[in-house]
Design a protein around this motif. Structure first.
Motif, PDB file in Angstrom:
ATOM      1  N   UNK A 174     -23.873  81.402  13.127  1.00  0.00           N
ATOM      2  CA  UNK A 174     -25.113  80.824  12.608  1.00  0.00           C
ATOM      3  C   UNK A 174     -24.846  80.074  11.309  1.00  0.00           C
ATOM      4  N   UNK A 175     -23.827  80.506  10.554  1.00  0.00           N
ATOM      5  CA  UNK A 175     -23.450  79.759   9.353  1.00  0.00           C
ATOM      6  C   UNK A 175     -22.920  78.383   9.734  1.00  0.00           C
ATOM      7  N   UNK A 176     -22.229  78.300  10.864  1.00  0.00           N
ATOM      8  CA  UNK A 176     -21.729  77.004  11.329  1.00  0.00           C
ATOM      9  C   UNK A 176     -22.888  76.082  11.694  1.00  0.00           C
ATOM     10  N   UNK A 177     -23.917  76.623  12.323  1.00  0.00           N
ATOM     11  CA  UNK A 177     -25.099  75.817  12.652  1.00  0.00           C
ATOM     12  C   UNK A 177     -25.748  75.302  11.372  1.00  0.00           C
ATOM     13  N   UNK A 178     -25.838  76.171  10.376  1.00  0.00           N
ATOM     14  CA  UNK A 178     -26.431  75.763   9.098  1.00  0.00           C
ATOM     15  C   UNK A 178     -25.609  74.672   8.432  1.00  0.00           C
ATOM     16  N   UNK A 179     -24.293  74.869   8.385  1.00  0.00           N
ATOM     17  CA  UNK A 179     -23.428  73.951   7.647  1.00  0.00           C
ATOM     18  C   UNK A 179     -23.199  72.624   8.352  1.00  0.00           C
TER      19      UNK A 179
END
Length: 260
Positions: A174-179
């Motif tokens: 989910x951090x990858x989606x955010x970033x």
């Protein structure tokens, strides 16, 4: 005596929504006040960078032009964070089954999660707007566009957070989606500048960014100026929200990455 559930499980729907709202209100220092402070820091950096110079975007002073974009960015990021974190935490901790077991339809589950994210987004937007009002005059000549785009943008990011949370298997995902999705689309959508000043290639790229339309319409409600076509922006928001509603419903219905 067993409880009878009608066409809509109103008790379950309200319980899920109330859970989502209470979850972020319980840590309001982190979920409401921290985004306000971050937004004010952005505003202060740009105000100091101008060094007292009076710059305008068309007839509008730059700081008045900037304020709606910062408010929208705060709403969008926090609406996304609410649904995505709720689903990912439930999956990582293994208690997602407690949400899936009650007699609730996939659309009811999606609605409960998404409305919790919308509520957080609107709360952050309201508090941020009041805070910025202390430093820059805020007008609202077109309140319909303010309310419509605030609700639609919060819903869009809540749905995106729900879809991203279901897809993610751990916090890194989910951090990858955010970033790589949410943050770039937010910063390249005209939050800090007018897309009319961009070279033709980047002008076209900006107009393919759905975040551009939610910020442009929201800003129009405050300053009466838009870089895009308002009618197209409304249609884009409705179409993308409709597509994300279908995708979220489909993922919940099939149990994608939720059921063993």
């Amino acid at each position: 005596m067993p409880r009878t559930v009608g066409a809509v499980n109103w008790v379950g729907l309200w319980t899920l929504y109330a859970r989502e709202v209470r979850r972020f209100l319980k840590v309001h220092q982190q979920t409401v006040w921290a985004p306000v402070v971050t937004t004010l820091l952005f505003y202060a950096v740009f105000a100091l960078a101008l060094g007292g110079a009076v710059r305008t975007v068309g007839p509008v002073p730059y700081l008045e032009f900037l304020a709606p974009g910062l408010i929208m960015m705060a709403m969008a990021q926090n609406a996304f964070a609410n649904t995505s974190s709720s689903v990912v935490i439930a999956k990582v901790q293994g208690n997602i089954v407690d949400i899936l077991m009650p007699p609730m339809a996939p659309l009811e589950l999606a609605f409960g999660f998404v409305m919790g994210g919308v509520t957080r987004g609107l709360c952050v937007g309201l508090v941020t707007g009041l805070a910025i009002w202390c430093f820059v005059p805020v007008h609202m000549p077109h309140p319909f566009f303010v309310v419509f785009h605030a609700v639609m943008a919060s819903m869009l990011l809540s749905l995106l957070g729900l879809v991203g949370g279901i897809w993610s298997e751990k916090f890194d995902h989910i951090a990858a989606v955010t970033n790589f999705v949410v943050t770039p689309l937010s910063f390249l959508s005209g939050t800090f500048y007018s897309v009319e000043n961009l070279p033709p290639t980047f002008w076209w790229i900006a107009h393919f960014d759905p975040f551009f339309y939610m910020i442009d319409g929201f800003r129009y409600g405050f300053i009466g100026r838009s870089d895009g076509t308002l009618g197209v922006g409304i249609l884009v928001m409705l179409a993308i929200n409709g597509a994300l509603w279908w995708l979220a419903w489909r993922m919940l219905k099939t149990g994608y990455k939720l059921k063993a």
